[in-house]
Design a protein around this motif. Structure first.
Motif, mmCIF file in Angstrom:
data_model
loop_
_atom_site.group_PDB
_atom_site.id
_atom_site.type_symbol
_atom_site.label_atom_id
_atom_site.label_comp_id
_atom_site.label_asym_id
_atom_site.label_seq_id
_atom_site.Cartn_x
_atom_site.Cartn_y
_atom_site.Cartn_z
ATOM 1 N N ARG A 169 35.075 54.745 38.450
ATOM 2 C CA ARG A 169 34.719 53.331 38.448
ATOM 3 C C ARG A 169 35.628 52.601 37.469
ATOM 4 N NH1 ARG A 169 32.699 55.150 42.210
ATOM 5 N NH2 ARG A 169 30.513 55.117 42.872
ATOM 6 N N ARG A 173 31.737 61.547 36.507
ATOM 7 C CA ARG A 173 31.812 60.097 36.689
ATOM 8 C C ARG A 173 32.619 59.518 35.528
ATOM 9 N NH1 ARG A 173 28.303 56.017 39.179
ATOM 10 N NH2 ARG A 173 28.553 54.017 38.115
ATOM 11 N N GLU A 184 34.098 56.016 33.929
ATOM 12 C CA GLU A 184 33.925 54.568 33.944
ATOM 13 C C GLU A 184 34.918 53.949 32.955
ATOM 14 O OE1 GLU A 184 29.865 53.806 32.982
ATOM 15 O OE2 GLU A 184 29.080 54.810 34.777
ATOM 16 N N ASP A 231 36.929 58.023 49.378
ATOM 17 C CA ASP A 231 36.375 56.700 49.667
ATOM 18 C C ASP A 231 36.884 55.771 48.575
ATOM 19 O OD1 ASP A 231 34.939 54.480 50.399
ATOM 20 O OD2 ASP A 231 33.003 55.485 50.497
ATOM 21 N N ASN A 232 37.814 54.890 48.932
ATOM 22 C CA ASN A 232 38.563 54.086 47.969
ATOM 23 C C ASN A 232 38.284 52.607 48.245
ATOM 24 O OD1 ASN A 232 40.346 53.621 45.906
ATOM 25 N ND2 ASN A 232 42.185 54.060 47.084
ATOM 26 N N THR A 264 29.486 62.208 32.444
ATOM 27 C CA THR A 264 29.881 60.803 32.485
ATOM 28 C C THR A 264 30.754 60.506 31.271
ATOM 29 O OG1 THR A 264 27.874 60.111 33.659
ATOM 30 C CG2 THR A 264 29.093 58.417 32.458
ATOM 31 N N LEU A 273 36.206 62.343 46.333
ATOM 32 C CA LEU A 273 36.264 61.298 45.312
ATOM 33 C C LEU A 273 35.761 59.989 45.861
ATOM 34 C CD1 LEU A 273 37.168 60.283 42.487
ATOM 35 C CD2 LEU A 273 39.397 59.768 43.503
ATOM 36 N N ASP A 274 34.852 59.372 45.119
ATOM 37 C CA ASP A 274 34.359 58.019 45.407
ATOM 38 C C ASP A 274 34.955 57.111 44.340
ATOM 39 O OD1 ASP A 274 32.946 55.672 45.718
ATOM 40 O OD2 ASP A 274 31.031 56.633 46.064
ATOM 41 N N ASN A 275 35.927 56.270 44.730
ATOM 42 C CA ASN A 275 36.696 55.456 43.783
ATOM 43 C C ASN A 275 36.446 53.976 44.062
ATOM 44 O OD1 ASN A 275 38.579 54.565 41.905
ATOM 45 N ND2 ASN A 275 40.300 54.787 43.316
ATOM 46 N N ARG A 276 35.983 53.243 43.057
ATOM 47 C CA ARG A 276 35.700 51.815 43.243
ATOM 48 C C ARG A 276 36.292 51.016 42.083
ATOM 49 N NH1 ARG A 276 29.703 51.549 46.071
ATOM 50 N NH2 ARG A 276 29.947 53.488 47.263
ATOM 51 N N MET A 286 33.329 60.673 40.810
ATOM 52 C CA MET A 286 33.231 59.219 40.927
ATOM 53 C C MET A 286 34.094 58.554 39.858
ATOM 54 S SD MET A 286 29.170 58.718 41.759
ATOM 55 C CE MET A 286 28.658 60.027 40.633
#
Length: 292
Positions: free
Chosen positions: A110, A75, A77, A173-174, A21, A136-139, A108
């Motif tokens: 964030r 991850r 952030e 996943d964007n 992280t 990739l999980d992108n938020r 990930m």
């Protein structure tokens, strides 16, 4: 029925942690007629490589990832806080690269933007590159105060084309959510699973390989601003006419631009034109010609 055991699981039997992280936080404040970086924090492999003044009271910052890219389970952030009346330009040093990962351990990303009254933040990042079997999980979350303006561009590549990678990644996943005060004014989710979707079908990507998005959000955005951006894209040089693009007003207080093409640079140039038109129409500012 077997009795529940109260014996602690040995450390050696616990599943090993996957990934790391990394965090980055920056806070911008108004210092006289200029924007200043009042606070910054980062942990490896992320860092703010440099900050530099730009014309029109704007401050630019460049983010560096000193690793080879995002690995399985990593991850990242990032939080950007722009206090009242500030104007920040945010970019990164190179492509965001995502390496292979198992489905249970995606990378990930964030990102959070918090803009105070009349603040402006322009996040113009380099393209996103997902390698073979990457996930990739992108938020992204944006919170705007009255008078604030947030702009962002993003470009998605199909993979390392010279190595035969074309939509060989596992999943992207964007997601994006934008709030003005307590009101949700924009929400979008882009889910790409190349092995399960017909991306080349008519009405989807067709023969395009690269996609780009530009967002401009805030209560200063009016319907006529979408028209100004549409006109600018309509004046693209003949060599770029193979691009497919569209401009849409958001539900409230915003506009979006979508571009499809066959190279990252062509999509970037179209998004730069849209960004320049939005800057001129909304902020009465001239285009930035920044090159790293």
């Amino acid at each position: 029925m077997p009795k529940a055991s109260n014996i602690a699981t040995p450390e050696s039997a616990k599943p090993a942690a996957v990934g790391l992280t990394a965090r980055l936080r920056a806070r911008f404040v108004r210092h006289g007629e200029r924007t200043a970086l009042a606070e910054r924090y980062h942990s490896a492999p992320l860092k703010i490589a440099k900050s530099f003044p730009l014309r029109e009271r704007q401050l630019g910052v460049i983010v560096m990832d000193v690793s080879p890219g995002m690995l399985a389970g990593d991850r990242y952030e990032l939080e950007w806080v722009c206090e009242a009346g500030t104007h920040a330009y945010v970019t990164n040093q190179s492509y965001t690269k995502v390496h292979p990962s198992e489905p249970a351990h995606p990378a990930m990303l964030r990102q959070r933007y918090v803009l105070g009254p009349d603040a402006v933040c322009e996040a113009m990042m380099e393209p996103l590159m997902l390698y073979r079997e990457a996930a990739l999980d992108n938020r992204t979350e944006v919170r705007l105060a009255p008078g604030a303006v947030w702009m962002q561009s993003e470009v998605l590549c199909p993979g390392r084309a010279l190595r035969g990678e074309r939509f060989a990644y596992r999943r992207l996943d964007n997601r994006l959510r934008v709030q003005l005060g307590e009101e949700l004014i924009f929400a979008q989710r882009q889910l790409i699973v190349p092995q399960e979707q017909r991306l080349g079908a008519p009405g989807a990507w067709g023969d395009a390989t690269h996609a780009g998005m530009f967002y401009c959000m805030g209560d200063r955005v009016q319907p006529n601003h979408a028209g100004a951006v549409r006109q600018a894209l309509g004046e693209l040089p003949v060599r770029d006419r193979s691009l497919r693009w569209g401009v849409s007003p958001a539900y409230r207080h915003g506009l979006t631009v979508s571009v499809l093409g066959d190279s990252a640079w062509a999509v970037q140039e179209a998004l730069h034109r849209a960004w320049s038109a939005a800057r001129a129409a909304l902020l009465e500012l001239t285009p930035l010609q920044f090159r790293k």
